[in-house]
Design a protein around this motif. Structure first.
Motif, short mmCIF file in Angstrom:
data_model
loop_
_atom_site.label_atom_id
_atom_site.label_comp_id
_atom_site.label_asym_id
_atom_site.label_seq_id
_atom_site.Cartn_x
_atom_site.Cartn_y
_atom_site.Cartn_z
N HIS A 1 -42.84 -46.71 -11.68
CA HIS A 1 -41.52 -46.23 -12.43
C HIS A 1 -41.57 -46.95 -13.62
O HIS A 1 -42.23 -48.91 -13.44
CB HIS A 1 -40.67 -46.71 -11.60
CG HIS A 1 -40.54 -45.94 -9.81
ND1 HIS A 1 -40.34 -44.24 -10.09
CD2 HIS A 1 -40.52 -46.22 -9.01
CE1 HIS A 1 -40.81 -43.91 -9.09
NE2 HIS A 1 -41.06 -45.25 -8.03
N GLU B 1 -38.98 -47.59 -5.57
CA GLU B 1 -38.29 -45.91 -6.35
C GLU B 1 -36.34 -46.62 -6.37
O GLU B 1 -35.34 -46.48 -7.20
CB GLU B 1 -37.97 -44.55 -5.03
CG GLU B 1 -37.64 -44.04 -5.42
CD GLU B 1 -38.27 -42.74 -5.46
OE1 GLU B 1 -39.30 -42.54 -4.63
OE2 GLU B 1 -37.95 -41.78 -6.37
N TYR C 1 -35.65 -48.62 -9.05
CA TYR C 1 -35.98 -47.58 -10.44
C TYR C 1 -34.56 -47.11 -10.70
O TYR C 1 -33.93 -46.73 -11.41
CB TYR C 1 -37.18 -47.16 -10.12
CG TYR C 1 -36.88 -45.73 -11.13
CD1 TYR C 1 -36.76 -46.17 -12.71
CD2 TYR C 1 -37.00 -44.38 -10.94
CE1 TYR C 1 -37.51 -45.18 -13.38
CE2 TYR C 1 -37.01 -43.78 -12.14
CZ TYR C 1 -37.53 -43.72 -13.08
OH TYR C 1 -36.94 -42.65 -14.07
N GLU C 2 -33.89 -46.45 -9.42
CA GLU C 2 -32.44 -45.32 -9.14
C GLU C 2 -31.74 -46.21 -9.56
O GLU C 2 -30.51 -45.73 -10.66
CB GLU C 2 -32.74 -44.65 -8.07
CG GLU C 2 -33.69 -43.40 -8.37
CD GLU C 2 -33.28 -43.04 -6.99
OE1 GLU C 2 -33.22 -43.56 -5.76
OE2 GLU C 2 -34.95 -41.81 -6.26
N ARG C 3 -31.39 -47.30 -9.17
CA ARG C 3 -30.07 -48.09 -9.63
C ARG C 3 -30.37 -48.32 -11.34
O ARG C 3 -29.33 -48.73 -11.85
CB ARG C 3 -30.37 -49.46 -8.74
CG ARG C 3 -29.51 -49.21 -7.47
CD ARG C 3 -28.89 -50.16 -6.34
NE ARG C 3 -30.15 -51.72 -6.07
CZ ARG C 3 -30.74 -50.81 -5.26
NH1 ARG C 3 -30.87 -50.57 -4.05
NH2 ARG C 3 -32.47 -51.73 -4.31
N VAL D 1 -31.36 -46.71 -13.53
CA VAL D 1 -30.99 -45.97 -14.15
C VAL D 1 -29.59 -45.25 -14.06
O VAL D 1 -29.11 -45.08 -14.88
CB VAL D 1 -31.78 -44.35 -13.50
CG1 VAL D 1 -31.69 -43.64 -14.16
CG2 VAL D 1 -33.58 -44.53 -14.20
N LEU D 2 -29.61 -45.91 -12.86
CA LEU D 2 -27.50 -45.61 -13.11
C LEU D 2 -27.17 -46.34 -13.99
O LEU D 2 -26.25 -46.45 -14.34
CB LEU D 2 -27.11 -45.79 -11.39
CG LEU D 2 -26.18 -44.94 -11.00
CD1 LEU D 2 -26.45 -43.91 -10.86
CD2 LEU D 2 -26.10 -45.96 -9.48
N ASP E 1 -24.60 -40.51 -12.46
CA ASP E 1 -25.95 -40.16 -11.87
C ASP E 1 -26.54 -39.05 -12.89
O ASP E 1 -25.73 -37.85 -12.59
CB ASP E 1 -26.56 -40.15 -10.55
CG ASP E 1 -27.97 -39.14 -9.66
OD1 ASP E 1 -28.72 -39.06 -10.53
OD2 ASP E 1 -27.67 -39.15 -8.62
N THR F 1 -29.42 -37.24 -13.37
CA THR F 1 -30.85 -36.80 -12.82
C THR F 1 -30.56 -35.37 -11.79
O THR F 1 -31.67 -35.00 -11.79
CB THR F 1 -31.64 -37.55 -11.43
OG1 THR F 1 -29.99 -37.58 -10.11
CG2 THR F 1 -31.62 -39.30 -11.63
#
Ligand SMILES: *Cc1c(COP(=O)(O)O)cnc(C)c1O
Length: 438
Positions: free
Chosen positions: A70, A219, A222-224, A226-227, A234, A236
């Motif tokens: 990522h 992952e 990465y998601e945190r 992006v948030l 979110d 996505t």
């Protein structure tokens, strides 16, 4: 007869290119490829990273270059360090091990996010964090190590990995200066749990302004990230934007124009690195011949991105152990600059001695200069060459710089008496005397 006097004493300059922009030294290099990339964004009308386009392509390309799952594009390298800290789930007030010698953002990012930087001395040969000193700084509150690949040389990551695993710490890389550098065959940015790169115009992988990249295999991290770069929203899911924020967060996205410019630079990164590596190695080989010049050491298991070239002056090997290293360095800096060599300091204080950092440190752990002797010694006895050697066309100019060093070293007998009579006070001691008001 040629005039062999030092430029400082009225002789001719050795290097006739100023520090300003010239085709040999311009950085970043802007070609038609960059112009087309930027104009392409203007014509596309897709300006923000929320729309699919240049930003996503840059993220994919950088993840693949580094060899991680990522990549998240961000507004700056500092934002990338901050979000790496935020996304790694450290507890408020947790301690983060940080080298005492780095750019200020390495210390300010944890402080801005409610964490406590604990400063660790550097290794005197690699100038990166000393794993033995790091081990000694661990307490029950330590939760992360922020390893800085200073000047483009990766840290001793196997030792840091072992330490992190033994104590359950998150291992982070500040790779802001190390795009393309490798450690045991793996890229900087793929060596820890999460890594931060800067795309500032001065860096090895630049944009036409400000930007940053974060890389990770994790992952959830990465998601945190992006948030947190998008108001805690979110985005996505499919369909209309819901304007639903899950966490309080700022806006740290990269713009499409910056991404397009950097993609164009990325296409040339390896080729430029190889030419720079040849230029720099040739230059450093010549300097290493001079008594007392200590050139950067790159261990065999690493490659160096050469973001900056740091040169130390060893007053013992120069035959003047009685003169303060700072005085020797100050005088050599003057003589070399007069010859046209763009040497300058990079960081004149250990991070914990920065007034802003000192006043933020816990009361029970004030700054003490004695804590980081290797850092202080390096600050005293070294100078750097910055930015203009990044251009692959700077090779001939670097040769002229080596000529200038040889000229100055040929006349040290004339110079050193001036250093001997100089009154010299290191900045870290001045800052100490001035004190810090909270
Ligand atoms: C440049 C740099 C940063 C900060 O990056 P920005 O993009 O300028 O915010 C952080 N750490 C180091 C070591 C740097 O050199």
């Amino acid at each position: 007869m040629t005039d062999s006097r030092l430029a400082m004493f009225g002789g001719p300059r050795t290097v006739e290119a100023g520090a300003g922009a010239s085709p040999e030294t311009a950085w970043p290099i802007v070609t038609d490829a960059e112009r087309e990339a930027v104009l392409g964004v203007l014509d596309s009308g897709r300006f923000t990273s929320v729309e699919r386009g240049e930003v996503q392509l840059l993220e994919q390309e950088w993840a693949s270059y580094v060899g991680v799952r990522h990549c998240a594009a961000l507004s700056s390298g500092t934002a990338a360090i901050e979000l790496a800290l935020v996304a790694s789930g450290l507890e408020p007030g947790a301690e983060v091990l940080v080298p005492a010698f780095s750019f200020i953002a390495t210390a300010s990012a944890p402080l801005l996010r409610g964490l406590v930087p604990v400063f660790v001395d550097i290794d005197p040969v690699t100038y990166t964090v000393d794993p033995v000193a790091a081990a000694a700084a661990i307490t029950p509150r330590t939760q992360a190590i922020l390893a800085v690949h200073l000047h483009g040389l990766p840290c001793d990551m196997d030792a840091l990995r072992a330490l992190a695993d033994r104590h359950g710490l998150v291992l982070m890389e500040d790779a802001a200066q190390a795009h393309g550098a490798t450690y045991r065959g793996r890229q900087a940015g793929a060596l820890g749990d999460v890594a931060a790169f800067s795309l500032n115009a001065s860096k090895n992988l630049p944009t036409s302004g400000e930007g940053g990249l974060l890389t990770t295999d994790d992952e959830a991290v990465y998601e945190r990230v992006v948030l947190h770069r998008q108001f805690g929203e979110d985005l996505t899911g499919r369909g209309e934007r819901a304007y639903l924020s899950r966490v309080i967060a700022g806006n740290d996205k990269l713009s499409s124009i910056q991404a397009a410019f950097t993609r164009s630079q990325l296409a040339r990164l390896s080729e430029r690195h190889e030419q720079r590596d040849r230029n720099v190695r040739r230059f450093l080989r010549r300097l290493a011949e001079l008594d007392g010049v200590v050139t950067p050491h790159c261990p065999d298991d690493r490659t160096h991105a050469w973001f900056q070239l740091r040169l130390r002056f060893d007053h013992h090997a120069m035959g003047c152990p009685d003169i303060a290293p700072g005085a020797v360095r100050t005088l050599l800096q003057r003589a070399l600059r007069a010859e046209g060599v763009p040497v300058r300091p990079y960081q004149s204080l250990p991070l914990p001695a920065q007034p802003a950092v000192r006043s933020s440190l816990p009361q029970d752990r004030p700054y003490r200069p004695d804590d980081h002797p290797a850092t202080l010694a390096l600050i005293e006895d070294s100078v750097t060459i910055q930015r203009w050697h990044l251009n692959p066309a700077a090779g001939p100019l670097l040769e002229r710089c080596a000529d200038a060093f040889e000229k100055v070293w040929g006349q040290l007998d004339l110079l050193l008496p001036a250093a001997r009579s100089m009154t010299y006070e290191p900045l870290w001691r001045q800052a100490d005397a001035v004190g810090v008001r909270a």
